[in-house]
Motif scaffolding. Structure first.
Motif, PDB file in Angstrom:
ATOM      1  N   ALA A 153       0.867  -1.181   0.000  1.00  0.00           N
ATOM      2  CA  ALA A 153       0.000   0.000   0.000  1.00  0.00           C
ATOM      3  C   ALA A 153       0.900   1.226   0.000  1.00  0.00           C
ATOM      4  O   ALA A 153       1.563   1.513   1.004  1.00  0.00           O
ATOM      5  CB  ALA A 153      -0.923   0.000   1.214  1.00  0.00           C
ATOM      6  N   GLY A 154       0.956   1.922  -1.145  1.00  0.00           N
ATOM      7  CA  GLY A 154       1.876   3.038  -1.293  1.00  0.00           C
ATOM      8  C   GLY A 154       1.166   4.372  -1.415  1.00  0.00           C
ATOM      9  O   GLY A 154       0.180   4.494  -2.157  1.00  0.00           O
ATOM     10  N   PHE A 155       1.665   5.373  -0.702  1.00  0.00           N
ATOM     11  CA  PHE A 155       1.049   6.693  -0.678  1.00  0.00           C
ATOM     12  C   PHE A 155       2.067   7.750  -1.110  1.00  0.00           C
ATOM     13  O   PHE A 155       3.178   7.783  -0.591  1.00  0.00           O
ATOM     14  CB  PHE A 155       0.521   7.001   0.726  1.00  0.00           C
ATOM     15  CG  PHE A 155      -0.502   5.995   1.183  1.00  0.00           C
ATOM     16  CD1 PHE A 155      -1.847   6.228   0.983  1.00  0.00           C
ATOM     17  CD2 PHE A 155      -0.110   4.796   1.765  1.00  0.00           C
ATOM     18  CE1 PHE A 155      -2.794   5.282   1.367  1.00  0.00           C
ATOM     19  CE2 PHE A 155      -1.046   3.850   2.152  1.00  0.00           C
ATOM     20  CZ  PHE A 155      -2.392   4.095   1.948  1.00  0.00           C
ATOM     21  N   CYS A 156       1.647   8.604  -2.048  1.00  0.00           N
ATOM     22  CA  CYS A 156       2.524   9.684  -2.536  1.00  0.00           C
ATOM     23  C   CYS A 156       3.875   9.090  -2.958  1.00  0.00           C
ATOM     24  O   CYS A 156       3.946   8.376  -3.941  1.00  0.00           O
ATOM     25  CB  CYS A 156       2.699  10.766  -1.481  1.00  0.00           C
ATOM     26  SG  CYS A 156       1.172  11.536  -0.926  1.00  0.00           S
ATOM     27  N   TRP A 157       4.915   9.365  -2.197  1.00  0.00           N
ATOM     28  CA  TRP A 157       6.259   8.846  -2.454  1.00  0.00           C
ATOM     29  C   TRP A 157       6.243   7.318  -2.602  1.00  0.00           C
ATOM     30  O   TRP A 157       6.952   6.750  -3.443  1.00  0.00           O
ATOM     31  CB  TRP A 157       7.171   9.268  -1.298  1.00  0.00           C
ATOM     32  CG  TRP A 157       8.580   8.796  -1.357  1.00  0.00           C
ATOM     33  CD1 TRP A 157       9.621   9.369  -2.028  1.00  0.00           C
ATOM     34  CD2 TRP A 157       9.137   7.663  -0.673  1.00  0.00           C
ATOM     35  NE1 TRP A 157      10.789   8.666  -1.814  1.00  0.00           N
ATOM     36  CE2 TRP A 157      10.503   7.608  -0.974  1.00  0.00           C
ATOM     37  CE3 TRP A 157       8.603   6.683   0.170  1.00  0.00           C
ATOM     38  CZ2 TRP A 157      11.362   6.632  -0.466  1.00  0.00           C
ATOM     39  CZ3 TRP A 157       9.444   5.707   0.679  1.00  0.00           C
ATOM     40  CH2 TRP A 157      10.800   5.686   0.350  1.00  0.00           C
ATOM     41  N   GLY A 158       5.439   6.653  -1.791  1.00  0.00           N
ATOM     42  CA  GLY A 158       5.397   5.193  -1.818  1.00  0.00           C
ATOM     43  C   GLY A 158       4.666   4.604  -3.003  1.00  0.00           C
ATOM     44  O   GLY A 158       4.802   3.408  -3.288  1.00  0.00           O
ATOM     45  N   GLY A 159       3.884   5.431  -3.726  1.00  0.00           N
ATOM     46  CA  GLY A 159       3.121   4.899  -4.850  1.00  0.00           C
ATOM     47  C   GLY A 159       3.989   4.379  -5.968  1.00  0.00           C
ATOM     48  O   GLY A 159       3.710   3.323  -6.549  1.00  0.00           O
TER      49      GLY A 159
END
Length: 280
Positions: A153-159
């Motif tokens: 599950a990636g958000f912003c930078w983690g996407g």
């Protein structure tokens, strides 16, 4: 390239319920289902610029564990170089109106924002962080996740990292991830990184996102929905939402909280569907 929305938003109050452990060489925040509930799989969160210690990211891990009955890992992928947690508040202050003294303080605030954000941007390029992320997922697949489904599950930078993990990397014949979820990803190469996806990924993107604009949202939708069974993804557009809404929404605003909750449910439903009946 990061934008101001990558660093803005609201910081939630409260005490996360998980624990911090050392796992495969990294500090990791771990949240688990209530005692007695079976673990249905492992979710590894690749966070936004504010990293593994940011309260919002830890609360998100707790929610995935509670709602989905997953063991959730939130690792320190940034080697101590996450954006400072005071940045969102200062950004909000910077863009507020006010009298003369407010405007006289703005150069001071801008200088502090540069001081806070530049180290994150310089020290967490994809080329530096990708090997750390990939090695951790590999170790989890070979150990804790040897017989369990694994999701990213990636958000912003983690996407961006989530989409790269979904390109079909394996360890000992097993995929590093079985499914992915990303909300408001940043720094994407569209369409190249989307076309390479081999594992199902669910996207949550606001139509006011300045990183992935509506024409790109539609392009992503067309690509992932046309993929063959087993690789096919989905895209949900959140109208009125900007970048960071799934993690840093201002929960004082009813609609913002509702959209953040819906993104949580979207992720959990996606993993539930793609983990059902899956074992190794």
């Amino acid at each position: 390239m990061s934008c101001s929305q990558c660093f803005s938003g609201s910081v939630q109050q409260g005490t996360p319920k998980g624990n911090v452990v050392k796992l495969h060489g990294l500090d990791v925040y771990v949240s688990e289902p209530e005692e007695g509930k079976p673990v249905k799989g492992i979710i590894i969160i690749i966070p936004d610029a504010f990293g593994w210690e940011f309260p919002n990211n830890r609360f998100l891990a707790d929610h995935y564990a509670e709602k989905g009955s997953y063991k959730v890992y939130l690792p320190e992928f940034m080697n101590g170089n996450a954006a400072p947690h005071w940045v969102p508040g200062m950004l909000s202050s910077l863009f507020e109106g006010g009298g003369l003294w407010t405007w006289l303080a703005k150069p001071y605030q801008v200088a502090w924002l540069i001081y806070g954000m530049i180290p994150f941007v310089a020290r967490n390029t994809f080329g530096k962080s990708w090997p750390i992320v990939k090695d951790f997922f590999t170790a989890v697949r070979e150990n804790e996740g040897a017989h369990l489904p694994i999701g990213a599950a990636g958000f912003c930078w983690g996407g961006k990292h989530t989409l790269n993990l979904a390109q079909g990397y394996e360890s000992n014949g097993k995929p590093l991830i079985d499914a992915g979820f990303t909300a408001h990803p940043s720094n994407l190469e569209i369409p190249a990184e989307i076309e390479k996806i081999k594992k199902p990924v669910s996207f949550a993107i606001g139509d006011k996102d300045i990183q992935v604009r509506p024409p790109h949202i539609e392009q992503i939708r067309q690509i992932v929905e046309a993929k063959p069974e087993g690789e096919r993804g989905e895209v949900k557009t959140y109208y009125g939402a900007g970048h960071g809404f799934a993690v840093r929404a201002d929960h004082i605003l009813k609609e913002a909280k509702q959209q953040a909750d819906e993104a949580e449910d979207q992720a959990i439903d996606w993993f539930n569907r793609h983990f059902q009946g899956l074992s190794y």
